[in-house]
Design a protein around this motif. Structure first.
Motif, PDB file in Angstrom:
ATOM      1  N   ARG A 107     -53.336   6.736 -27.373  1.00 36.66           N
ATOM      2  CA  ARG A 107     -52.571   7.107 -26.181  1.00 36.66           C
ATOM      3  C   ARG A 107     -51.252   6.357 -26.176  1.00 36.66           C
ATOM      4  O   ARG A 107     -51.140   5.261 -26.741  1.00 36.66           O
ATOM      5  N   ALA A 108     -50.254   6.951 -25.551  1.00 34.14           N
ATOM      6  CA  ALA A 108     -48.979   6.273 -25.357  1.00 34.14           C
ATOM      7  C   ALA A 108     -49.057   5.454 -24.070  1.00 34.14           C
ATOM      8  O   ALA A 108     -49.708   5.845 -23.106  1.00 34.14           O
ATOM      9  N   TYR A 109     -48.388   4.304 -24.070  1.00 36.85           N
ATOM     10  CA  TYR A 109     -48.357   3.474 -22.869  1.00 36.85           C
ATOM     11  C   TYR A 109     -47.318   4.025 -21.891  1.00 36.85           C
ATOM     12  O   TYR A 109     -46.122   4.060 -22.220  1.00 36.85           O
ATOM     13  N   PRO A 110     -47.725   4.435 -20.688  1.00 35.17           N
ATOM     14  CA  PRO A 110     -46.754   4.995 -19.734  1.00 35.17           C
ATOM     15  C   PRO A 110     -45.613   4.043 -19.399  1.00 35.17           C
ATOM     16  O   PRO A 110     -44.462   4.484 -19.243  1.00 35.17           O
ATOM     17  N   ASP A 111     -45.899   2.737 -19.274  1.00 35.00           N
ATOM     18  CA  ASP A 111     -44.827   1.791 -18.949  1.00 35.00           C
ATOM     19  C   ASP A 111     -43.771   1.772 -20.052  1.00 35.00           C
ATOM     20  O   ASP A 111     -42.570   1.660 -19.773  1.00 35.00           O
ATOM     21  N   ALA A 112     -44.216   1.903 -21.309  1.00 35.99           N
ATOM     22  CA  ALA A 112     -43.272   1.896 -22.425  1.00 35.99           C
ATOM     23  C   ALA A 112     -42.422   3.161 -22.434  1.00 35.99           C
ATOM     24  O   ALA A 112     -41.215   3.102 -22.704  1.00 35.99           O
ATOM     25  N   LEU A 113     -43.035   4.299 -22.139  1.00 39.21           N
ATOM     26  CA  LEU A 113     -42.267   5.547 -22.117  1.00 39.21           C
ATOM     27  C   LEU A 113     -41.244   5.524 -20.983  1.00 39.21           C
ATOM     28  O   LEU A 113     -40.103   5.982 -21.160  1.00 39.21           O
ATOM     29  N   ARG A 114     -41.622   4.984 -19.823  1.00 36.21           N
ATOM     30  CA  ARG A 114     -40.651   4.849 -18.723  1.00 36.21           C
ATOM     31  C   ARG A 114     -39.509   3.917 -19.137  1.00 36.21           C
ATOM     32  O   ARG A 114     -38.333   4.180 -18.820  1.00 36.21           O
ATOM     33  N   PHE A 115     -39.844   2.845 -19.841  1.00 33.40           N
ATOM     34  CA  PHE A 115     -38.842   1.883 -20.282  1.00 33.40           C
ATOM     35  C   PHE A 115     -37.867   2.535 -21.265  1.00 33.40           C
ATOM     36  O   PHE A 115     -36.648   2.362 -21.160  1.00 33.40           O
ATOM     37  N   VAL A 116     -38.390   3.291 -22.216  1.00 37.17           N
ATOM     38  CA  VAL A 116     -37.539   3.988 -23.184  1.00 37.17           C
ATOM     39  C   VAL A 116     -36.584   4.938 -22.469  1.00 37.17           C
ATOM     40  O   VAL A 116     -35.378   4.963 -22.756  1.00 37.17           O
ATOM     41  N   LEU A 117     -37.103   5.712 -21.533  1.00 40.84           N
ATOM     42  CA  LEU A 117     -36.245   6.660 -20.811  1.00 40.84           C
ATOM     43  C   LEU A 117     -35.189   5.935 -19.984  1.00 40.84           C
ATOM     44  O   LEU A 117     -34.034   6.385 -19.903  1.00 40.84           O
ATOM     45  N   ALA A 118     -35.561   4.815 -19.381  1.00 39.94           N
ATOM     46  CA  ALA A 118     -34.601   4.060 -18.572  1.00 39.94           C
ATOM     47  C   ALA A 118     -33.500   3.455 -19.440  1.00 39.94           C
ATOM     48  O   ALA A 118     -32.324   3.438 -19.053  1.00 39.94           O
ATOM     49  N   MET A 119     -33.863   2.981 -20.626  1.00 36.00           N
ATOM     50  CA  MET A 119     -32.859   2.405 -21.519  1.00 36.00           C
ATOM     51  C   MET A 119     -31.911   3.491 -22.026  1.00 36.00           C
ATOM     52  O   MET A 119     -30.696   3.284 -22.138  1.00 36.00           O
ATOM     53  N   ARG A 120     -32.466   4.671 -22.320  1.00 37.55           N
ATOM     54  CA  ARG A 120     -31.608   5.789 -22.723  1.00 37.55           C
ATOM     55  C   ARG A 120     -30.656   6.165 -21.598  1.00 37.55           C
ATOM     56  O   ARG A 120     -29.472   6.431 -21.828  1.00 37.55           O
ATOM     57  N   ALA A 121     -31.180   6.197 -20.385  1.00 46.27           N
ATOM     58  CA  ALA A 121     -30.340   6.549 -19.233  1.00 46.27           C
ATOM     59  C   ALA A 121     -29.225   5.532 -19.030  1.00 46.27           C
ATOM     60  O   ALA A 121     -28.148   5.874 -18.527  1.00 46.27           O
ATOM     61  N   ALA A 122     -29.486   4.285 -19.426  1.00 41.51           N
ATOM     62  CA  ALA A 122     -28.473   3.235 -19.306  1.00 41.51           C
ATOM     63  C   ALA A 122     -27.482   3.260 -20.457  1.00 41.51           C
ATOM     64  O   ALA A 122     -26.550   2.451 -20.499  1.00 41.51           O
ATOM     65  N   GLY A 123     -27.692   4.173 -21.412  1.00 36.10           N
ATOM     66  CA  GLY A 123     -26.747   4.320 -22.514  1.00 36.10           C
ATOM     67  C   GLY A 123     -26.942   3.338 -23.653  1.00 36.10           C
ATOM     68  O   GLY A 123     -26.025   3.136 -24.462  1.00 36.10           O
ATOM     69  N   VAL A 124     -28.126   2.738 -23.732  1.00 30.72           N
ATOM     70  CA  VAL A 124     -28.399   1.759 -24.794  1.00 30.72           C
ATOM     71  C   VAL A 124     -28.957   2.484 -26.018  1.00 30.72           C
ATOM     72  O   VAL A 124     -29.976   3.170 -25.918  1.00 30.72           O
ATOM     73  N   PRO A 125     -28.340   2.357 -27.191  1.00 33.73           N
ATOM     74  CA  PRO A 125     -28.886   2.957 -28.410  1.00 33.73           C
ATOM     75  C   PRO A 125     -30.242   2.344 -28.741  1.00 33.73           C
ATOM     76  O   PRO A 125     -30.451   1.136 -28.585  1.00 33.73           O
ATOM     77  N   LEU A 126     -31.154   3.187 -29.231  1.00 34.76           N
ATOM     78  CA  LEU A 126     -32.527   2.746 -29.468  1.00 34.76           C
ATOM     79  C   LEU A 126     -32.929   2.959 -30.924  1.00 34.76           C
ATOM     80  O   LEU A 126     -32.553   3.945 -31.549  1.00 34.76           O
TER      81      LEU A 126
END
Length: 268
Positions: A107-126
């Motif tokens: 399973r994927a960790y929901p907190d991690a997926l929210r974190f990834v989306l938030a970092m993308r929204a902040a314009g941080v390259p991943l």
């Protein structure tokens, strides 16, 4: 950290983004061998069914490439780590792992997926930077469009059918490097492929070896303690240790300040 703040975020995969069956595959494949074809050497080793604990996996094997992980486990349990034993164990584990992934046993960790989306929204390259050659299987199996809809998040920037793999600007997972973690080579290379300085990146890791690699690369690091290993991650040099990435104050992290979100009741 750059005076302009965070310029990149680099993620391990197993244990950070997904609850993978790696530990189960390592444990069960060794059990099958020790109760089967390796039974003649069992009594000369320290292995038992109870001895292969989550702590052993985290401290001995987690974060290492497959062959290194196999060798580390064999040495830990006093099992000969010659080529025959090494390859038999690594191959047995890989076969079981693929079956588990294909059966959806992760399973994927929901907190991690929210974190990834938030970092993308902040314009941080991943970037994704896992030692595992199976990491791409996990990344491609997680539907981010479905997750965002289920969470009630803004899906405007997420294409239909987009997977977790599509969230990353660079993916170095499973690539062969001359030196594995705790050497920082994989993280420094990830920063270079994002086009940013290593010192302007944060590494998100769950393994001590990964935190040590971030430290060696002069990067910020967040240790995700999903196995009650807060102390070990802190001692390895993590700038911040959390049990959930929901705890991270993303606005301040983007400014280069890795701090916890303050609870609403904490007004001091």
């Amino acid at each position: 950290m750059s005076e302009h703040g965070l310029r990149g975020a680099i993620f391990d995969v197993d244990g950070v983004l997904v609850d993978s069956p790696h530990e189960h595959a390592w444990r069960e494949s060794l059990r099958d061998l020790m109760l089967g074809e390796w039974a003649p050497i069992r009594d000369r080793s320290s292995w038992s069914e109870d001895a292969f604990t989550p702590v052993v996996y985290q401290e001995v094997m987690s974060g290492r490439p497959r062959m290194e992980g196999a060798g580390a486990a064999l040495r830990y349990f006093g099992i000969p780590d010659d080529d025959e034993h090494l390859h038999t164990y690594a191959d047995r584990k890989q076969d079981l792992l693929i079956r588990l992934i294909d059966d959806g046993r992760f399973r994927a960790y929901p907190d991690a997926l929210r974190f990834v989306l938030a970092m993308r929204a902040a314009g941080v390259p991943l970037a994704a930077a896992s030692s595992s050659k199976n990491a791409f299987r996990f990344l491609r199996a997680v539907r981010m469009d479905v997750f965002a809809r289920d969470e009630g998040l803004d899906t405007a920037s997420i294409d239909e059918g987009a997977t977790l793999s599509d969230m990353f600007d660079a993916d170095l997972s499973g690539r062969d490097f001359a030196r594995g973690k705790p050497d920082p080579e994989i993280f420094v290379t990830a920063a270079a492929e994002l086009g940013v300085q290593a010192e302007a990146c944060v590494v998100v890791e769950d393994a001590v070896s990964g935190i040590e690699a971030a430290e060696a690369g002069h990067m910020l690091s967040i240790g995700v303690a999903r196995a009650d290993d807060e102390v070990g991650l802190a001692e390895a040099g993590a700038d911040l240790v959390v049990t959930s990435l929901d705890q991270v104050d993303i606005a301040r992290l983007v400014r280069g300040e890795p701090v916890l979100r303050r609870p609403e009741t904490d007004l001091a």
